[in-house]
Motif scaffolding. Structure first.
Motif, PDB file in Angstrom:
ATOM      1  N   VAL A  38      38.726  39.563  35.757  1.00  0.00           N
ATOM      2  CA  VAL A  38      38.485  39.671  34.313  1.00  0.00           C
ATOM      3  C   VAL A  38      39.635  38.993  33.570  1.00  0.00           C
ATOM      4  O   VAL A  38      39.410  38.232  32.617  1.00  0.00           O
ATOM      5  CB  VAL A  38      38.350  41.154  33.886  1.00  0.00           C
ATOM      6  CG1 VAL A  38      38.292  41.275  32.374  1.00  0.00           C
ATOM      7  CG2 VAL A  38      37.124  41.784  34.528  1.00  0.00           C
ATOM      8  N   LYS A  39      40.850  39.233  34.026  1.00  0.00           N
ATOM      9  CA  LYS A  39      42.030  38.644  33.370  1.00  0.00           C
ATOM     10  C   LYS A  39      41.970  37.117  33.408  1.00  0.00           C
ATOM     11  O   LYS A  39      42.255  36.457  32.412  1.00  0.00           O
ATOM     12  CB  LYS A  39      43.306  39.147  34.054  1.00  0.00           C
ATOM     13  CG  LYS A  39      44.570  38.655  33.411  1.00  0.00           C
ATOM     14  CD  LYS A  39      45.798  39.188  34.115  1.00  0.00           C
ATOM     15  CE  LYS A  39      47.050  38.622  33.459  1.00  0.00           C
ATOM     16  NZ  LYS A  39      48.243  38.816  34.253  1.00  0.00           N
ATOM     17  N   GLU A  43      41.693  34.705  30.151  1.00  0.00           N
ATOM     18  CA  GLU A  43      42.698  33.671  29.874  1.00  0.00           C
ATOM     19  C   GLU A  43      42.042  32.304  29.682  1.00  0.00           C
ATOM     20  O   GLU A  43      42.409  31.554  28.776  1.00  0.00           O
ATOM     21  CB  GLU A  43      43.727  33.605  31.012  1.00  0.00           C
ATOM     22  CG  GLU A  43      44.675  34.773  31.028  1.00  0.00           C
ATOM     23  CD  GLU A  43      45.573  34.810  32.265  1.00  0.00           C
ATOM     24  OE1 GLU A  43      45.418  33.956  33.172  1.00  0.00           O
ATOM     25  OE2 GLU A  43      46.437  35.699  32.331  1.00  0.00           O
ATOM     26  N   MET A  44      41.063  32.001  30.524  1.00  0.00           N
ATOM     27  CA  MET A  44      40.357  30.717  30.386  1.00  0.00           C
ATOM     28  C   MET A  44      39.631  30.647  29.044  1.00  0.00           C
ATOM     29  O   MET A  44      39.685  29.625  28.356  1.00  0.00           O
ATOM     30  CB  MET A  44      39.348  30.529  31.523  1.00  0.00           C
ATOM     31  CG  MET A  44      39.965  30.148  32.838  1.00  0.00           C
ATOM     32  SD  MET A  44      38.704  29.694  34.061  1.00  0.00           S
ATOM     33  CE  MET A  44      38.266  31.291  34.729  1.00  0.00           C
ATOM     34  N   ALA A  45      38.955  31.733  28.669  1.00  0.00           N
ATOM     35  CA  ALA A  45      38.204  31.755  27.411  1.00  0.00           C
ATOM     36  C   ALA A  45      39.143  31.612  26.221  1.00  0.00           C
ATOM     37  O   ALA A  45      38.819  30.916  25.247  1.00  0.00           O
ATOM     38  CB  ALA A  45      37.394  33.037  27.298  1.00  0.00           C
ATOM     39  N   TYR A  80      28.045  37.426  32.499  1.00  0.00           N
ATOM     40  CA  TYR A  80      27.363  36.593  33.490  1.00  0.00           C
ATOM     41  C   TYR A  80      28.344  35.769  34.315  1.00  0.00           C
ATOM     42  O   TYR A  80      28.170  35.614  35.526  1.00  0.00           O
ATOM     43  CB  TYR A  80      26.314  35.694  32.831  1.00  0.00           C
ATOM     44  CG  TYR A  80      25.080  36.445  32.398  1.00  0.00           C
ATOM     45  CD1 TYR A  80      24.313  37.149  33.327  1.00  0.00           C
ATOM     46  CD2 TYR A  80      24.679  36.476  31.068  1.00  0.00           C
ATOM     47  CE1 TYR A  80      23.181  37.853  32.940  1.00  0.00           C
ATOM     48  CE2 TYR A  80      23.553  37.171  30.667  1.00  0.00           C
ATOM     49  CZ  TYR A  80      22.804  37.863  31.608  1.00  0.00           C
ATOM     50  OH  TYR A  80      21.688  38.563  31.220  1.00  0.00           O
ATOM     51  N   ILE A  81      29.389  35.245  33.685  1.00  0.00           N
ATOM     52  CA  ILE A  81      30.400  34.481  34.426  1.00  0.00           C
ATOM     53  C   ILE A  81      31.064  35.374  35.472  1.00  0.00           C
ATOM     54  O   ILE A  81      31.290  34.952  36.605  1.00  0.00           O
ATOM     55  CB  ILE A  81      31.454  33.875  33.466  1.00  0.00           C
ATOM     56  CG1 ILE A  81      30.824  32.748  32.638  1.00  0.00           C
ATOM     57  CG2 ILE A  81      32.665  33.352  34.243  1.00  0.00           C
ATOM     58  CD1 ILE A  81      31.689  32.266  31.479  1.00  0.00           C
ATOM     59  N   LEU A  82      31.345  36.603  35.098  1.00  0.00           N
ATOM     60  CA  LEU A  82      31.990  37.534  36.033  1.00  0.00           C
ATOM     61  C   LEU A  82      31.018  38.023  37.116  1.00  0.00           C
ATOM     62  O   LEU A  82      31.430  38.288  38.241  1.00  0.00           O
ATOM     63  CB  LEU A  82      32.587  38.724  35.288  1.00  0.00           C
ATOM     64  CG  LEU A  82      33.856  38.402  34.499  1.00  0.00           C
ATOM     65  CD1 LEU A  82      34.191  39.526  33.535  1.00  0.00           C
ATOM     66  CD2 LEU A  82      35.017  38.133  35.450  1.00  0.00           C
TER      67      LEU A  82
END
Length: 117
Positions: A38-39, A43-45, A80-82
């Motif tokens: 999640v972290k 960070e990417m987002a 969804y990405i996770l």
């Protein structure tokens, strides 16, 4: 931090990695064998400006799950990405406070130029 999130089994990712200068200075994370945290996604987002920028609307599951017909929120994109690595637009290259997301020729060229400085 110099990191690349990619898919080892993706020929496009492999081709792009071969074209990058100084690849040996990056930490590589195969998102299929080492899922993103999640972290990491947060960070990417933050760097990219949104979760939607990180989200691949070209993923097969996007169409199979009928997501193209839904109005997705930032929380949906993140979830969804996770949930499944296929929803991350790959590769994601992070270097010197800059992020390059996806495999469009324009993005790849910008990354190569930035890394060649």
């Amino acid at each position: 931090m110099r990191k690349i999130y990619y898919l080892k089994t993706c020929s496009t990712c492999q081709r792009i990695l071969k074209s990058l200068p100084n690849l040996d200075t990056f930490e590589l994370q195969d998102i299929k064998t080492e899922p993103m945290t999640v972290k990491q996604v947060d960070e990417m987002a933050k760097m990219a400006g949104s979760y939607e920028v990180l989200f691949s609307k070209r993923a097969t599951l996007y169409k199979e799950m009928g997501l193209k017909d839904e109005k997705l929120t930032e929380a949906d994109f993140k979830r969804y990405i996770l949930e499944h690595y296929t929803f991350l637009s790959r590769p994601v290259i992070i270097t010197d406070g800059k992020i390059f997301v996806g495999n469009s020729p324009k993005t790849v060229q910008a990354a190569i130029e930035f890394l060649s400085k």
